[in-house]
Design an enzyme around this catalytic site. Structure first.
Site, PDB file in Angstrom:
ATOM      1  CE1 TYR A 135      -4.350  -1.529   0.679  1.00 39.60           C
ATOM      2  CE2 TYR A 135      -2.867  -3.269   1.407  1.00 39.60           C
ATOM      3  CZ  TYR A 135      -4.131  -2.858   1.004  1.00 39.60           C
ATOM      4  OH  TYR A 135      -5.157  -3.768   0.931  1.00 39.60           O
ATOM      5  CD  GLU A 136      -1.394   5.604  -2.680  1.00 41.73           C
ATOM      6  OE1 GLU A 136      -1.018   5.358  -3.834  1.00 41.73           O
ATOM      7  OE2 GLU A 136      -2.358   6.340  -2.437  1.00 41.73           O
ATOM      8  CB  SER A 137      -0.117   4.123   3.763  1.00 38.80           C
ATOM      9  OG  SER A 137      -0.347   2.726   3.803  1.00 38.80           O
ATOM     10  N   GLY A 138       2.957   2.932   2.776  1.00 38.16           N
ATOM     11  CA  GLY A 138       4.230   2.416   3.246  1.00 38.16           C
ATOM     12  C   GLY A 138       4.153   1.021   3.850  1.00 38.16           C
TER      13      GLY A 138
END
Lengths: 272, 255, 272, 255
Positions: free
Chosen positions: D51-54
């Site tokens: 996920y792009e949140s890390g």
């Protein structure tokens, strides 16, 4: 998913003659055991890459494994010079050693570029020094917005990076903590990677300051307890500063160096 | 106060005194680390020590042998990656003071730690190289150099510029776009040299007790600039010496 | 060393009309309370910077605080559109809103450049898209080693960055963990910074996954428990997904929005 | 197997089936996240969700509403910074599959999620914008698009290129130096379109049960390319439907 291998298998499969090899670990977690296995397997013509080629690279250089060294600081920290490194540069013993020399900031950014899939990185660095005269991997670059001139360094892409870490799980997920230096970048910049670990455990309980390398980003993991000695593994051992001091005398003469390597590296029995 | 101290001890104490409390200091290993820790334990309890291994705010209770001993990570406010310490902390000019050593130094504070004699590819003496120094010299608010003074060290022209000081003199750093203030202070075993604000030349401004200007001239490989008034520094206090020797003892004892 | 302040003091001192302001927090740790204080103090003409201007910026935009928005994704995650953002762009209500638009990778790298003291960052990004047509802050750049064309983005340097974190100590050292997004970079890129925290504790016991902002790199810290709601603070609260869903109806009409802001933001008593 | 399912469920199941076990998948919120989690709970237990949140290797037991819900960090192998997820993980091509949605899509898989109608500065509809999509579309090994098919969505020319597919056709990606394979598969509520290896044009290759080619043509804003043999996919299995509905229920339950 990383493969679990023995140290001998890992080095045999992943480190090849002529390779560009990075053994990283910033004072902490230096993969000495893997370096010794490279000596035992008599690798030749390696380009050795490392920010701080301290005792580990002094040994590899003195053992004749290296043709070229890419680095930013070559000394025995807090002790003095690296005699085998010096002998290779000043007297081509046992084989000539070509140097490519950088600053720490430059080397760190070269790994960052490699890990990022970029051909170069930008920094404020090297300006006014004589370093750029001696390598084509440092060049000026102009900011397309301000016109300011900065420095570009070429990405590092080792054929293989070797690091030591505290733990891995059976899927090859690797966990390290304490001073983690540039290891994540060095592993991600490389085409292949080998991680030696103190322990293989079922679950990697989270630890403050941890860096995780997912198993799918690592090629192989080998269980090598004590694999950082005389460097250290936070939570498992302390730095053997006495050995670092003793190395000065051991390495000063070719004969005493060769005797030490024979006794403590070449003739050591290791599990296959 | 004690008369019974070595010139190295005097140098280290003088370097420690140079550090103001509450500032952030980028510390190399060896004398800089000793001096910075001495300052922290004596007059500068809130000195922030930054080691290139990624330890921000290290508070070691014993002297590390390397810049990455476990005691630095254990006592740091934060341990960051090596790329981060250079890119996020050093490069933007967040560090007030950079502490460097030197194998050779010229009148403009240019430093050589790379090669001595011969050619770069075939040197007489191969030294460790740059490490963090070029960017410390470029980006810190100011640089303090600690180095023993001799004709081998203080030479007219360094064989290799590893870390730039004031280059060829006034205006040089600005032309290169260097943001840090450069090597304002050089502390040796004989005294203290300060970069002249106009000429940028290292100028003898202070002597350690018992040292004469002529002794310093004799240990300098160029016609040394001397300030109109050269002060004499205080010898190490008993407290400074006690702390310094206790720190040194921890180093000899190992980890 | 960071100053300990009240939220009202912090916003009064650090956020000024016309400033470029970044309120960061990637879904987690969004500094809602600070955003509300900015609305209460009636800041105007702000350039709001944020990768994901979700509900917090919808509120600031609807309240008329912003003149310009620099962003990469403006929506209510998992719910839908931001109606106040849309109304401002499509109908200039309550004031016109200028946009500067990027991708996440571009925005993240712009903060990295700002934190690094560089005027730009390099990435493989934006290629083939229409985004570069609409801002001067995206330009091609050539690799000085390979000749390859990559993308440069201009550094972000907010006047002030505001973030929320779990804890601080009395010296203003800040500790956050969980999803920490781009907050470290946003704080280090800014000229000034304000951190709201759930707790002020004597000692910041290390926590896995923690990010530490040393007190000497932060301007001010304010003790604001619950300051991320309806976003969340790992270890303290969970995301109020029901509020995010409810925001869709609240914000759809100007009247219901204004009523909500009046009741829940403007008329709220806060300690000075 | 059940006949009692919605076209959205069929689309999600078809998307989940597209994911091979052991691959790494960059997941956007909404349908992509639902499909990826369905795959992980059914046939692809070792699917790595990013996920792009890390969050790397998230294993949520309930569907997150946002890409940064706490359950993602709690169950991830590692949580890294947002710059790191883009620079170290996405950009170098480490992610096998990127999963994207679209507001508009053209025959070459170019995607618009920015503005519809009017001018860029004065659009009819302002959409959320790019997010991580442009670089996901550029750098993942391949891209899978999930989107409901209609004349509003499948249009001859997108109003804005937010994320590039095959651009203007063959050779376009190579000329731009894009390293990822592009949008090889588009999964809709009507069937599956596959990029033709020669023409790069999205080509109808599979229909969902009960859907006709004419229906798909009628929902496509350009003369649709249709494969010589169009297969019909399997309807959702009971197991797939049970898991999918259980997942959807967790989303509605909040947290």
């Amino acid at each position: 998913m990383a493969k679990l291998v023995s140290l001998a298998e890992g080095v045999a499969e992943l480190v090849r003659d002529g390779d560009t090899v990075a053994l990283e670990g910033f004072t902490h977690l230096i993969p000495f055991a893997a370096g010794h296995e490279i000596i035992r397997q008599r690798r030749r013509d390696l380009t050795l890459v490392r920010m701080t080629p301290d005792v580990i690279y002094d040994q590899l250089i003195g053992a004749g494994c290296a043709r070229r060294l890419v680095f930013s600081w070559g000394g025995n920290p807090g002790v003095g010079s690296l005699h085998r490194f010096r002998d290779a540069v000043q007297n081509s013993w046992p084989v000539p050693l070509e140097l490519e020399e950088h600053s720490h900031a430059g080397m760190a950014n070269r790994y960052v570029a490699g890990a990022s899939g970029l051909p170069f990185a930008v920094l404020r660095g090297y300006t006014g020094t004589d370093l750029p005269r001696h390598t084509a991997n440092i060049r000026p670059i102009e900011c397309p917005f301000t016109g300011e001139t900065l420095t570009a360094v070429a990405a590092l892409r080792p054929d293989v990076t070797v690091v030591h870490a505290q733990r891995a799980d059976p899927a090859g997920n690797v966990q390290m903590w304490g001073i983690t230096g540039v290891q994540k970048e060095a592993v991600l910049a490389a085409r292949r990677s080998l991680v030696t670990v103190e322990e293989i455990v079922d679950d990697l309980d989270p630890v403050p300051g941890q860096v995780i390398l997912p198993g799918w980003a690592v090629t192989a993991v080998a269980h090598v307890p004590g694999g950082a000695h005389p460097s250290y593994t936070q939570g498992y051992s302390v730095r053997d500063n006495d050995f670092y001091r003793a190395w000065d005398a051991i390495s000063r003469e070719r004969a005493s160096f060769e005797e030490w390597i024979a006794r403590h590296v070449r003739d050591v029995e290791v599990p296959a | 106060m004690s008369a019974d101290y070595s010139s190295d001890e005097m140098m280290t104490v003088a370097a420690a005194r140079q550090l103001r409390d509450g500032t952030a200091c980028f510390v190399g290993i060896g004398l800089p680390s000793t001096a910075a820790n001495l300052a922290r334990v004596t007059h500068a309890p809130n000195l922030v020590l930054i080691y290139e291994s990624g330890c921000l705010g290290a508070k070691p209770d014993r002297l590390p042998l390397s810049i990455g001993d476990g005691v630095l990570a254990d006592t740091a406010d934060a341990v960051v990656s090596v790329p981060e310490v250079f890119n996020y902390w050093l490069q933007p000019g967040r560090i007030d003071v950079g502490f460097l050593g030197a194998a050779q130094l010229d009148r403009y504070g240019n430093i050589n730690t790379t090669v001595i004699g011969g050619d770069y590819t075939d040197p007489k003496v191969r030294l460790p190289g740059a490490g963090g120094a070029p960017e410390i010299a470029a980006s810190c608010g100011e640089v303090v150099v600690i180095v023993r003074q001799s004709l081998r060290t203080f030479i007219d022209r360094v064989d290799f510029v590893t870390s730039v000081g004031y280059g060829a003199g006034p205006g040089y750093r600005a032309r290169l776009g260097l943001r840090g203030g450069g090597p304002k202070t050089v502390i040796t075993d004989l005294g203290v040299l300060t970069a002249d604000p106009v000429t940028c030349e290292l100028t003898l401004t202070r002597l350690h007790p018992g040292v004469t200007v002529d002794q310093v001239r004799a240990a300098t490989g160029w016609p040394l600039a001397v300030a109109d008034e050269v002060s004499t520094g205080e010898p190490p206090s008993t407290d400074e010496l006690t702390v310094l020797r206790a720190l040194e003892a921890t180093k000899k004892a190992g980890v």
